[in-house]
Design a protein around this motif. Structure first.
Motif, PDB file in Angstrom:
ATOM      1  N   THR A 329      23.317  18.573  11.345  1.00 22.33           N
ATOM      2  CA  THR A 329      24.242  19.419  12.104  1.00 22.33           C
ATOM      3  C   THR A 329      23.492  20.646  12.604  1.00 22.33           C
ATOM      4  N   TRP A 330      23.946  21.157  13.742  1.00 21.83           N
ATOM      5  CA  TRP A 330      23.212  22.231  14.432  1.00 21.83           C
ATOM      6  C   TRP A 330      24.149  23.350  14.832  1.00 21.83           C
ATOM      7  N   GLU A 331      23.612  24.546  14.824  1.00 19.70           N
ATOM      8  CA  GLU A 331      24.363  25.694  15.362  1.00 19.70           C
ATOM      9  C   GLU A 331      23.453  26.525  16.244  1.00 19.70           C
ATOM     10  N   PRO A 332      24.034  27.092  17.306  1.00 17.01           N
ATOM     11  CA  PRO A 332      23.196  27.970  18.140  1.00 17.01           C
ATOM     12  C   PRO A 332      22.773  29.215  17.363  1.00 17.01           C
ATOM     13  N   VAL A 333      21.666  29.793  17.747  1.00 14.92           N
ATOM     14  CA  VAL A 333      21.182  31.000  17.072  1.00 14.92           C
ATOM     15  C   VAL A 333      22.103  32.174  17.383  1.00 14.92           C
ATOM     16  N   ASP A 334      22.008  33.226  16.546  1.00 16.80           N
ATOM     17  CA  ASP A 334      22.857  34.407  16.718  1.00 16.80           C
ATOM     18  C   ASP A 334      22.314  35.351  17.777  1.00 16.80           C
ATOM     19  N   LYS A 335      20.999  35.488  17.788  1.00 18.05           N
ATOM     20  CA  LYS A 335      20.365  36.464  18.683  1.00 18.05           C
ATOM     21  C   LYS A 335      19.207  35.791  19.367  1.00 18.05           C
ATOM     22  N   ILE A 336      19.057  36.093  20.633  1.00 16.61           N
ATOM     23  CA  ILE A 336      17.898  35.584  21.359  1.00 16.61           C
ATOM     24  C   ILE A 336      17.618  36.552  22.490  1.00 16.61           C
ATOM     25  N   LYS A 337      16.350  36.812  22.721  1.00 15.72           N
ATOM     26  CA  LYS A 337      15.978  37.798  23.732  1.00 15.72           C
ATOM     27  C   LYS A 337      14.860  37.227  24.596  1.00 15.72           C
ATOM     28  N   GLN A 338      15.125  37.179  25.882  1.00 12.36           N
ATOM     29  CA  GLN A 338      14.080  36.750  26.820  1.00 12.36           C
ATOM     30  C   GLN A 338      14.398  37.353  28.178  1.00 12.36           C
ATOM     31  N   ASP A 339      13.484  38.134  28.703  1.00 14.60           N
ATOM     32  CA  ASP A 339      13.719  38.776  29.994  1.00 14.60           C
ATOM     33  C   ASP A 339      12.898  38.100  31.079  1.00 14.60           C
ATOM     34  N   PRO A 340      13.527  37.904  32.253  1.00 19.05           N
ATOM     35  CA  PRO A 340      12.749  37.370  33.368  1.00 19.05           C
ATOM     36  C   PRO A 340      11.797  38.431  33.910  1.00 19.05           C
ATOM     37  N   ASP A 341      10.762  37.988  34.575  1.00 16.30           N
ATOM     38  CA  ASP A 341       9.834  38.919  35.201  1.00 16.30           C
ATOM     39  C   ASP A 341      10.559  39.738  36.275  1.00 16.30           C
ATOM     40  N   GLU A 342      10.257  41.022  36.325  1.00 16.08           N
ATOM     41  CA  GLU A 342      10.947  41.914  37.281  1.00 16.08           C
ATOM     42  C   GLU A 342      10.645  41.553  38.724  1.00 16.08           C
TER      43      GLU A 342
END
Lengths: 400, 400
Positions: A329-342
């Protein structure tokens, strides 16, 4: 500038025993796993890597070399740029092709003629996680664990700007060259497998206005260290690390891929497979950095699972999921951070993610997997190949 | 041209019961699997598909609709093109945004003002192989088997040429629009979920000189049939089929994705997942077309296994492997054919592959899997999601 400086210096292959490592930097953090000293190949432990945060400090960044680390001079280093229509034979070196009208740039030229821009990009060795494939069957190459990946800011000039201004690409041939040609990079170094380290990328990647390929002279706001390519290196975001050539000396626009050992041999995934395609973009990857495998967790509190995920070609991380029951069984993560290039809006960096899971009773097989924005997923088990590259199987840690 | 023709006609949502299917084409090959008649959703059987060859004949091409098939006029059809800086609210439709300076093109304009170019591209429904996910847990959508994919040649004009000439993109804002904006397409049709079928792609894909997005009025050298989008449709090579909007009426360059039901709801992979990214490019896919599952093979001769493989974003098929022991051991296929686009060098088509395996004694679980040129591999088992999209698990057939 005298006549000679208009031609790249000739280089010769050096016997392995004759490579001089005496000027290699000696200092290394104690929490690195050193695979080889000569050349220096070392990765940070995953706990250090993930706790160092989104931008990997220079001393935590993984180290990948193929020979002694050159000791080059900022004042005297020159970059030679040329274009050839001639296909060289497999045993010829591109820069030996006669008749190239070489353009020469000093580091001062690079630093003053074009605007300085900064991108944030994750570099990952194609052999990252090779240990997982070596466990299946013998493979060639440094047996990296999961730390041959790091994220930094890189400052320099856009390769497309430099080539547009300097490379004398005939306008009438521009489309054909964009579609069919490759940009070959050669390093000012010594290796025993070839006359120098070399690699290439498709011209279309080099010239893509949203491709963000740069010639970088700074890393995390400081001049490149010798280990990371001083005085100048290529950064090819979204591609396997091998393409981001350090100690850059020559840039050749040519009708074929680099003939370098490191392009032709190194990334042929299977000896038996005759393919015209060379690996370029990374595939989707996800690794649990903490807890570590076989860790004994003494707390009765919930456990924070933390790791990285990254994909190639500017594809973002769409989703990361964690399982605490071995993948049932799987659950999505609580926090994730990824910014696109400006500048480009592309996703060149990793995503650091976090998931708090209930306290572990007895033991658990924690698993993580990611999807990228093109719906690419990871295979459940390592898929073996001879070169031991591109392993992106689900990441497991067993904790007690 | 009178004033009214400078504004797109307004459209209204139609109740499901009021949709008029009386003018839908009635003829269909007998070897199609019809999922729904109103709207017509049908796929060819895999044997027909693969035996039809590299280019799928029009009558073999899979059929995907969301409402009655419009009966439009070549002479009277108009395409409206506009640009807006305004973000519309989720319940607003983009084309209702006031103040758009609409440009209007007739089909004659399209066919005469820009060069006619031809690309070959595979379209694949994001829901292709949804049956594999439905077997895991209930999903929404048409339960496609593995035939919601076909390959054709498409002739028309480059969207980037049209937008450059017509869309009045301010030069000073060009980079920002290229990076951040989307091109929204709306169809001249009726559906019950929204005022029309609609979808969007990133501006960067639309304007990519090697992206090959076209407004197509021919398929396999003939005018589009009504089922396939007459008189004009978008072809977005390398993207999920949903983006290649048929019966094209409006093109809007806007700061956000399409607000259409079909963009927002249809491709959210998981209800629980709040993601800014919408699916665009296809993932790597591979399907065995023959033998068919549960086929009883009476010959004692070797068996030819044949199928298709395709990936998104112009990524080529790097390798296809077949196993006859359920995935324990693998061998590369004997034959594989995939040509890059002549203009762009990108891989927009599927690869038809073939492998002859020794005669089967008793029974065998034949499996196939592909890698693309970015090293993406397929997951071993279907990875379930609520919308039932992007299933690219290893393809199995059991034969006796």
């Amino acid at each position: 500038m005298d006549f000679l400086s208009h031609h790249p210096p000739s280089q010769n292959r050096v016997d392995e025993d004759d490579l001089d490592y005496s000027r290699d930097p000696h200092w290394l953090r104690s929490d690195f796993l050193v695979h080889t000293n000569k050349p220096l190949n070392a990765e940070p432990c995953l706990l250090t890597l993930v706790h160092a945060g989104d931008i990997t400090p220079i001393d935590v960044f993984f180290k990948r070399n193929h020979g002694p680390i050159p000791d080059l001079s900022l004042d005297h280093h020159q970059i030679f740029i040329g274009l050839t229509e001639k296909c060289s034979k497999p045993d010829e070196h591109d820069s030996t092709v006669p008749g190239i009208d070489w353009q020469v740039l000093s580091m001062r030229d690079i630093m003053t003629r074009w605007p300085k821009i900064t991108i944030t990009a994750t570099l990952q060795c194609a052999g990252n996680r090779r240990d997982g494939l070596a466990a299946v069957k013998e493979v060639k190459g440094v047996i990296w664990k999961s730390g041959a990946v790091s994220n930094a800011t890189w400052s320099g000039v856009r390769l497309c700007d430099v080539l547009k201004d300097v490379a004398k690409i005939p306008e009438k041939d521009y489309h054909r060259i964009l579609r069919d040609f490759h940009v070959s990079f050669e390093a000012d170094d010594q290796v025993h497998e070839d006359i120098c380290y070399g690699s290439s990328i498709p011209m279309r990647k080099a010239m893509d206005p949203l491709g963000d390929v740069i010639l970088a002279y700074e890393m995390n706001g400081e001049p490149l260290t010798r280990e990371h390519g001083f005085p100048i290196r290529v950064i090819v975001p979204g591609f396997i690390g091998a393409r981001s050539v350090k100690f850059l000396q020559k840039i050749i626009i040519q009708p074929q891929e680099s003939n370098s050992f490191f392009q032709i041999d190194h990334h042929n995934v299977d000896q038996a497979w005759d393919s015209a395609m060379s690996l370029g973009e990374m595939n989707v990857q996800c690794v649990i950095c903490t807890p570590t495998d076989e860790e004994i967790i003494s707390t009765t509190a919930p456990v924070t699972v933390k790791g990285y995920a990254v994909s190639g070609g500017g594809r973002g991380i769409y989703r990361v999921e964690v399982s605490v029951d071995g993948g049932q069984t799987w659950e999505p993560v609580d926090k994730i951070k990824q910014d696109p290039d400006e500048h480009s809006g592309m996703y060149w960096t990793w995503a650091i993610w976090e998931k708090t899971v209930p306290k572990i009773t007895n033991s658990a097989d924690i698993v993580a997997r990611a999807y990228d924005s093109s719906g690419n997923m990871q295979p459940e088990h390592p898929i073996w190949n001879y070169r031991g590259v591109m392993n992106n199987a689900w990441s497991h840690v067993h904790v007690t």
